[in-house]
Motif scaffolding. Structure first.
Motif, PDB file in Angstrom:
ATOM      1  N   MET A  13       0.866  -1.355  -0.023  1.00  0.00           N
ATOM      2  CA  MET A  13      -0.025   0.189   0.068  1.00  0.00           C
ATOM      3  C   MET A  13       0.738   1.136  -0.036  1.00  0.00           C
ATOM      4  N   ASN A  14       0.541   2.225  -0.670  1.00  0.00           N
ATOM      5  CA  ASN A  14       1.048   3.431  -0.702  1.00  0.00           C
ATOM      6  C   ASN A  14       0.440   4.417   0.352  1.00  0.00           C
ATOM      7  N   LEU A  15       1.074   4.938   0.940  1.00  0.00           N
ATOM      8  CA  LEU A  15       0.644   6.153   2.322  1.00  0.00           C
ATOM      9  C   LEU A  15      -0.090   7.119   1.537  1.00  0.00           C
ATOM     10  N   TYR A  16       0.298   7.859   0.390  1.00  0.00           N
ATOM     11  CA  TYR A  16      -0.400   8.843  -0.513  1.00  0.00           C
ATOM     12  C   TYR A  16      -0.752   8.393  -1.855  1.00  0.00           C
ATOM     13  N   PRO A  17      -1.739   9.039  -2.290  1.00  0.00           N
ATOM     14  CA  PRO A  17      -2.557  10.259  -1.806  1.00  0.00           C
ATOM     15  C   PRO A  17      -3.418   9.795  -0.437  1.00  0.00           C
ATOM     16  N   ILE A  18      -3.868  10.508   0.313  1.00  0.00           N
ATOM     17  CA  ILE A  18      -5.090  10.247   1.200  1.00  0.00           C
ATOM     18  C   ILE A  18      -6.389  10.827   0.821  1.00  0.00           C
ATOM     19  N   PRO A  19      -7.396   9.817   0.834  1.00  0.00           N
ATOM     20  CA  PRO A  19      -8.639  10.114   0.420  1.00  0.00           C
ATOM     21  C   PRO A  19      -9.352  11.100   1.037  1.00  0.00           C
ATOM     22  N   PHE A  20     -10.106  11.638   0.360  1.00  0.00           N
ATOM     23  CA  PHE A  20     -11.095  12.767   0.971  1.00  0.00           C
ATOM     24  C   PHE A  20     -12.064  12.128   1.878  1.00  0.00           C
ATOM     25  N   GLU A  21     -12.506  11.308   1.807  1.00  0.00           N
ATOM     26  CA  GLU A  21     -13.528  10.635   2.773  1.00  0.00           C
ATOM     27  C   GLU A  21     -12.791  10.563   4.046  1.00  0.00           C
ATOM     28  N   PHE A  22     -11.545  10.149   4.182  1.00  0.00           N
ATOM     29  CA  PHE A  22     -10.498   9.697   5.328  1.00  0.00           C
ATOM     30  C   PHE A  22     -10.610  11.213   6.024  1.00  0.00           C
ATOM     31  N   ILE A  23     -10.082  12.223   5.226  1.00  0.00           N
ATOM     32  CA  ILE A  23      -9.725  13.639   5.728  1.00  0.00           C
ATOM     33  C   ILE A  23     -10.785  14.211   6.257  1.00  0.00           C
ATOM     34  N   LYS A  24     -11.915  14.319   5.521  1.00  0.00           N
ATOM     35  CA  LYS A  24     -13.301  14.883   6.214  1.00  0.00           C
ATOM     36  C   LYS A  24     -13.634  14.436   7.488  1.00  0.00           C
ATOM     37  N   ASN A  25     -13.124  13.293   8.121  1.00  0.00           N
ATOM     38  CA  ASN A  25     -13.738  12.771   9.284  1.00  0.00           C
ATOM     39  C   ASN A  25     -12.591  13.192  10.285  1.00  0.00           C
ATOM     40  N   TYR A  26     -11.558  13.464   9.931  1.00  0.00           N
ATOM     41  CA  TYR A  26     -10.309  13.686  10.973  1.00  0.00           C
ATOM     42  C   TYR A  26     -10.068  15.523  10.944  1.00  0.00           C
ATOM     43  N   ALA A  27     -10.393  16.001  10.076  1.00  0.00           N
ATOM     44  CA  ALA A  27      -9.922  17.492  10.349  1.00  0.00           C
ATOM     45  C   ALA A  27     -10.701  18.369   9.524  1.00  0.00           C
ATOM     46  N   HIS A  28     -11.121  19.829   9.629  1.00  0.00           N
ATOM     47  CA  HIS A  28     -11.563  20.523   8.748  1.00  0.00           C
ATOM     48  C   HIS A  28     -10.430  21.351   7.882  1.00  0.00           C
ATOM     49  N   LEU A  29     -10.411  21.177   6.827  1.00  0.00           N
ATOM     50  CA  LEU A  29      -9.480  21.820   6.232  1.00  0.00           C
ATOM     51  C   LEU A  29      -9.877  23.049   5.275  1.00  0.00           C
ATOM     52  N   SER A  30      -8.950  24.137   5.706  1.00  0.00           N
ATOM     53  CA  SER A  30      -9.049  25.464   4.921  1.00  0.00           C
ATOM     54  C   SER A  30      -8.616  25.188   3.330  1.00  0.00           C
ATOM     55  N   TRP A  31      -9.021  26.233   2.649  1.00  0.00           N
ATOM     56  CA  TRP A  31      -8.357  26.152   1.208  1.00  0.00           C
ATOM     57  C   TRP A  31      -7.016  26.137   1.351  1.00  0.00           C
TER      58      TRP A  31
END
Length: 169
Positions: free
Chosen positions: A1-19
């Protein structure tokens, strides 16, 4: 498995990202244009969005070469937040992603060492870097290799729990 890229579905559950967070993650190859498009789509669905977000939400993955111009508009240089805060947030996201997928890696702590170097040796994760001396009075020579690994894994888990209070939604 490659570490990157990190999928959106995971990110949205872990942190709010500004632009600006998204821009930094994209420029550092942690995410693909898919995350930008999905974030724009989510913002449009809330009903509160900028024109650039609406336009970005209509881009398909095959046309993703144009996303950089939208990122510049959504996070102009003058608005870019403190880079150290952005890096800290991404460090948490990356280490959370690795933790969630640690069983897919032969040696997840070796991956942590790579992240440690990629993020310019942040002191907040030194406690679970294998080659760093323990700062908590733990004596590795008094324990088995498995106990030492478990100790480092516990330190990693503690870091994620602590940081999740800061970054998690």
């Amino acid at each position: 498995m490659n570490l990157y890229p990190i999928p959106f579905e995971f990110i949205k559950n872990y942190a709010h990202l500004s632009w600006c967070d998204v821009k930094w993650g994209y420029e550092n190859n942690l995410i693909t244009s898919d995350v930008l498009i999905r974030k724009a789509e989510n913002n449009v669905l809330t009903g509160s969005y900028e024109k650039a977000e609406l336009e970005l939400s209509f881009i398909t993955l095959g046309e993703s070469a144009h996303v950089v111009s939208f990122l510049k508009e959504l996070c102009p240089e003058i608005e870019q937040e403190d880079n150290s805060k952005i890096k800290k947030k991404w460090l948490f996201i990356v280490l959370s992603w690795l933790w969630s997928n640690r069983k897919s890696f032969e040696d997840p702590l070796a991956e942590v060492e790579i992240i440690y170097a990629d993020f310019d040796y942040p002191p907040e994760i030194e406690d679970f870097i294998k080659y760093m001396p323990p700062s908590d009075g733990y004596d590795p020579s008094m324990h088995s290799q498995m106990e030492n690994i478990n100790h480092l894994m516990d330190k990693w888990k503690n870091y994620l729990e602590k940081e999740s209070a800061v970054f998690k939604i």
